[in-house]
Design a protein around this motif. Structure first.
Motif, PDB file in Angstrom:
ATOM      1  N   LYS A 170       8.780  -9.655   7.386  1.00  0.00           N
ATOM      2  CA  LYS A 170       9.090 -10.017   5.999  1.00  0.00           C
ATOM      3  C   LYS A 170       9.448  -8.792   5.171  1.00  0.00           C
ATOM      4  O   LYS A 170      10.358  -8.826   4.352  1.00  0.00           O
ATOM      5  N   THR A 171       8.689  -7.704   5.360  1.00  0.00           N
ATOM      6  CA  THR A 171       8.968  -6.437   4.678  1.00  0.00           C
ATOM      7  C   THR A 171       8.595  -5.299   5.619  1.00  0.00           C
ATOM      8  O   THR A 171       7.935  -5.497   6.642  1.00  0.00           O
ATOM      9  N   ASP A 172       8.995  -4.092   5.261  1.00  0.00           N
ATOM     10  CA  ASP A 172       8.611  -2.896   6.010  1.00  0.00           C
ATOM     11  C   ASP A 172       7.500  -2.131   5.308  1.00  0.00           C
ATOM     12  O   ASP A 172       7.068  -1.080   5.786  1.00  0.00           O
ATOM     13  N   THR A 173       7.032  -2.628   4.178  1.00  0.00           N
ATOM     14  CA  THR A 173       6.043  -1.902   3.384  1.00  0.00           C
ATOM     15  C   THR A 173       4.641  -2.495   3.460  1.00  0.00           C
ATOM     16  O   THR A 173       3.664  -1.810   3.191  1.00  0.00           O
ATOM     17  N   ASN A 174       4.547  -3.745   3.828  1.00  0.00           N
ATOM     18  CA  ASN A 174       3.266  -4.419   3.931  1.00  0.00           C
ATOM     19  C   ASN A 174       2.474  -3.853   5.111  1.00  0.00           C
ATOM     20  O   ASN A 174       2.981  -3.815   6.228  1.00  0.00           O
ATOM     21  N   ALA A 216      13.830  -5.839   8.546  1.00  0.00           N
ATOM     22  CA  ALA A 216      12.925  -6.424   7.557  1.00  0.00           C
ATOM     23  C   ALA A 216      13.702  -6.761   6.302  1.00  0.00           C
ATOM     24  O   ALA A 216      14.731  -6.143   6.007  1.00  0.00           O
ATOM     25  N   GLY A 217      13.202  -7.745   5.571  1.00  0.00           N
ATOM     26  CA  GLY A 217      13.802  -8.084   4.292  1.00  0.00           C
ATOM     27  C   GLY A 217      13.494  -7.028   3.254  1.00  0.00           C
ATOM     28  O   GLY A 217      12.616  -6.185   3.426  1.00  0.00           O
ATOM     29  N   LYS A 218      14.243  -7.058   2.180  1.00  0.00           N
ATOM     30  CA  LYS A 218      14.004  -6.132   1.077  1.00  0.00           C
ATOM     31  C   LYS A 218      12.734  -6.471   0.323  1.00  0.00           C
ATOM     32  O   LYS A 218      12.151  -5.627  -0.353  1.00  0.00           O
ATOM     33  N   PHE A 219      12.309  -7.737   0.427  1.00  0.00           N
ATOM     34  CA  PHE A 219      11.112  -8.204  -0.270  1.00  0.00           C
ATOM     35  C   PHE A 219      10.595  -9.434   0.452  1.00  0.00           C
ATOM     36  O   PHE A 219      11.308 -10.038   1.261  1.00  0.00           O
ATOM     37  N   ASP A 220       9.345  -9.788   0.203  1.00  0.00           N
ATOM     38  CA  ASP A 220       8.753 -10.982   0.795  1.00  0.00           C
ATOM     39  C   ASP A 220       9.444 -12.203   0.199  1.00  0.00           C
ATOM     40  O   ASP A 220       9.331 -12.468  -0.991  1.00  0.00           O
ATOM     41  N   PHE A 273       0.260  -5.017   7.003  1.00  0.00           N
ATOM     42  CA  PHE A 273       0.152  -5.976   8.100  1.00  0.00           C
ATOM     43  C   PHE A 273       1.377  -5.866   9.001  1.00  0.00           C
ATOM     44  O   PHE A 273       1.274  -5.835  10.227  1.00  0.00           O
ATOM     45  N   PHE A 274       2.552  -5.791   8.392  1.00  0.00           N
ATOM     46  CA  PHE A 274       3.784  -5.731   9.170  1.00  0.00           C
ATOM     47  C   PHE A 274       4.036  -4.341   9.729  1.00  0.00           C
ATOM     48  O   PHE A 274       4.693  -4.193  10.769  1.00  0.00           O
ATOM     49  N   VAL A 275       3.537  -3.320   9.062  1.00  0.00           N
ATOM     50  CA  VAL A 275       3.610  -1.967   9.619  1.00  0.00           C
ATOM     51  C   VAL A 275       2.840  -1.928  10.937  1.00  0.00           C
ATOM     52  O   VAL A 275       3.310  -1.390  11.942  1.00  0.00           O
ATOM     53  N   LYS A 276       1.654  -2.508  10.947  1.00  0.00           N
ATOM     54  CA  LYS A 276       0.846  -2.554  12.167  1.00  0.00           C
ATOM     55  C   LYS A 276       1.515  -3.437  13.220  1.00  0.00           C
ATOM     56  O   LYS A 276       1.498  -3.109  14.414  1.00  0.00           O
ATOM     57  N   MET A 277       2.119  -4.522  12.802  1.00  0.00           N
ATOM     58  CA  MET A 277       2.826  -5.393  13.735  1.00  0.00           C
ATOM     59  C   MET A 277       3.957  -4.625  14.421  1.00  0.00           C
ATOM     60  O   MET A 277       4.163  -4.733  15.638  1.00  0.00           O
ATOM     61  N   LYS A 278       4.685  -3.850  13.639  1.00  0.00           N
ATOM     62  CA  LYS A 278       5.783  -3.053  14.188  1.00  0.00           C
ATOM     63  C   LYS A 278       5.248  -2.023  15.174  1.00  0.00           C
ATOM     64  O   LYS A 278       5.845  -1.795  16.240  1.00  0.00           O
ATOM     65  N   GLU A 279       4.121  -1.394  14.851  1.00  0.00           N
ATOM     66  CA  GLU A 279       3.511  -0.432  15.762  1.00  0.00           C
ATOM     67  C   GLU A 279       3.152  -1.096  17.091  1.00  0.00           C
ATOM     68  O   GLU A 279       3.343  -0.513  18.166  1.00  0.00           O
ATOM     69  N   GLY A 280       2.617  -2.307  17.012  1.00  0.00           N
ATOM     70  CA  GLY A 280       2.256  -3.029  18.226  1.00  0.00           C
ATOM     71  C   GLY A 280       3.470  -3.338  19.082  1.00  0.00           C
ATOM     72  O   GLY A 280       3.427  -3.215  20.315  1.00  0.00           O
ATOM     73  N   ALA A 281       4.571  -3.725  18.429  1.00  0.00           N
ATOM     74  CA  ALA A 281       5.802  -4.016  19.162  1.00  0.00           C
ATOM     75  C   ALA A 281       6.379  -2.756  19.787  1.00  0.00           C
ATOM     76  O   ALA A 281       6.855  -2.767  20.932  1.00  0.00           O
ATOM     77  N   SER A 286       0.847  -1.185   0.000  1.00  0.00           N
ATOM     78  CA  SER A 286       0.000   0.000   0.000  1.00  0.00           C
ATOM     79  C   SER A 286       0.877   1.227   0.000  1.00  0.00           C
ATOM     80  O   SER A 286       1.618   1.470   0.929  1.00  0.00           O
ATOM     81  N   SER A 287       0.799   2.027  -1.075  1.00  0.00           N
ATOM     82  CA  SER A 287       1.673   3.179  -1.192  1.00  0.00           C
ATOM     83  C   SER A 287       1.445   4.172  -0.065  1.00  0.00           C
ATOM     84  O   SER A 287       2.356   4.897   0.326  1.00  0.00           O
ATOM     85  N   SER A 288       0.255   4.231   0.460  1.00  0.00           N
ATOM     86  CA  SER A 288      -0.036   5.165   1.535  1.00  0.00           C
ATOM     87  C   SER A 288       0.605   4.763   2.843  1.00  0.00           C
ATOM     88  O   SER A 288       0.609   5.527   3.798  1.00  0.00           O
ATOM     89  N   LEU A 289       1.140   3.560   2.895  1.00  0.00           N
ATOM     90  CA  LEU A 289       1.707   3.072   4.147  1.00  0.00           C
ATOM     91  C   LEU A 289       3.207   2.863   4.074  1.00  0.00           C
ATOM     92  O   LEU A 289       3.781   2.131   4.861  1.00  0.00           O
ATOM     93  N   LEU A 290       3.846   3.489   3.094  1.00  0.00           N
ATOM     94  CA  LEU A 290       5.297   3.351   2.991  1.00  0.00           C
ATOM     95  C   LEU A 290       5.964   4.309   3.962  1.00  0.00           C
ATOM     96  O   LEU A 290       6.695   5.216   3.583  1.00  0.00           O
TER      97      LEU A 290
END
Length: 338
Positions: free
Chosen positions: A51-55, A80-84, A57-65, A8-12
């Protein structure tokens, strides 16, 4: 899953990734651990590898952590990896975190099998390793797993689709993830189980990588193969929205039932808008928060988290079906992510 690719470009807004993995240190809470227990000392370091910093799902996971780390007064290192699928990046992140002295590592494995040797080395040095969202293969390669029951997530939408069809003959298309990825396999199998079908009943199956554009192409291919498709299972909501675009172009968006998994805010809004009939919502923030707390407990008294912890899944729809537990999109939008 996933996880599945939900770009999601809005979540980069995550940190830029350099080299084969991005590794940043974030000090959460005061260095003295003020406002937390003695176990939550600022000297305790927790690692999070996604897995990535752009997904989203993982953005929200990082926020939770980050929120949990601040609350507990510990330091969080993220990578995070460069890609999934960037296993090499995740291996390097583990090595860097162990060298930095983390007490525990939370990881969403890009390659459930290939990551195991690196995890074994970390555990041998006394680091608690917890898988989030995606299990390793074997699952026992980590100390614990905090994740959605992906089989159940798939089964819920399968049961819903079966009830919504109300006895009509189904021509099923499945828009899947990728061969051999555990999250995708579990959701696919769960859907078929819930629907009371087998792969022999699927008239078209396509892999999408969880990507919206690929989901659209996959749906276009399936409609060419079998124009009468009336039930579409998708690995995630981006794939579902791609399918919807293809169906709308053919004037079929009103007579094809589309179901999905994830519960992101965009996907949940799509359920409210009638583009997706139902989705199974999962909770990445909870996975990460519980993971951080488990590492703090380990740092305090040496007690290791173990086994599998189900972080929950809820069927979201505004067209409830008898015999299938669900919540409406008002609930879904209050609890969505992304």
């Amino acid at each position: 899953m996933s996880r599945t690719t939900r770009l999601s470009s809005s979540l980069l807004r995550a940190a830029a990734i350099t080299g084969i993995a991005a590794l940043t240190l974030t000090a959460c809470g005061s260095g003295s651990g003020s406002g937390s227990s003695s176990a939550g000392s600022g000297d305790v370091k927790v690692g999070l590898i996604t897995k990535t910093d752009t997904n989203p799902f993982f953005v929200k996971m990082k926020e939770g952590a980050e929120k949990a780390a601040k609350s507990e007064g510990v330091k969080l290192m993220t990578a995070a990896g460069k890609f999934d699928g960037d296993n090499a990046g995740q291996v390097t992140a583990i090595e860097n975190m162990v060298a930095a002295g983390v007490k525990g590592i939370l990881i969403t494995p890009s390659d459930s099998k290939a990551i195991v040797p690196a995890i074994a080395k970390a555990r041998a040095k006394g680091v608690l390793v917890i898988a989030l969202d995606t299990p390793t293969e074997p699952q026992g390669a980590v100390d614990a797993l905090f994740a959605t029951d992906n089989l159940k997530a798939g089964q819920l939408i399968g049961e819903y689709a079966k009830a919504a069809m109300a006895g009509k003959s189904a021509k099923i298309a499945t828009l899947d993830l990728a061969p051999g990825v555990s999250v995708g396999v579990q959701r696919h199998n769960g859907f078929l189980k819930g629907f009371g079908a087998t792969d022999k009943d699927v008239v078209c199956a396509q892999d999408t990588g969880g990507d919206q554009a690929k989901g659209q192409t996959a749906m276009e291919n399936c409609l060419q193969k079998e124009p009468g498709i009336n039930v579409v299972y998708t690995i995630n909501e981006p794939a579902a929205l791609g399918a919807y675009t293809a169906l709308k172009a053919k004037g079929r968006e009103k007579d094809v039932l589309v179901v999905s998994v994830d519960g992101g805010c965009t996907g949940t809004q799509a359920v409210k808008d009638g583009k997706i009939a139902a989705t199974s919502q999962q909770y990445p923030l909870k996975m990460a928060a519980e993971g951080v707390k488990a590492v703090v407990t380990y740092a305090k008294d040496g007690k290791k988290a173990s086994g599998y912890t189900d972080t929950g899944v809820t069927l979201i729809t505004d067209k409830a079906q008898a015999g299938v537990d669900s919540k409406d999109t008002a609930f879904g939008l209050e609890n969505c992510w992304g």
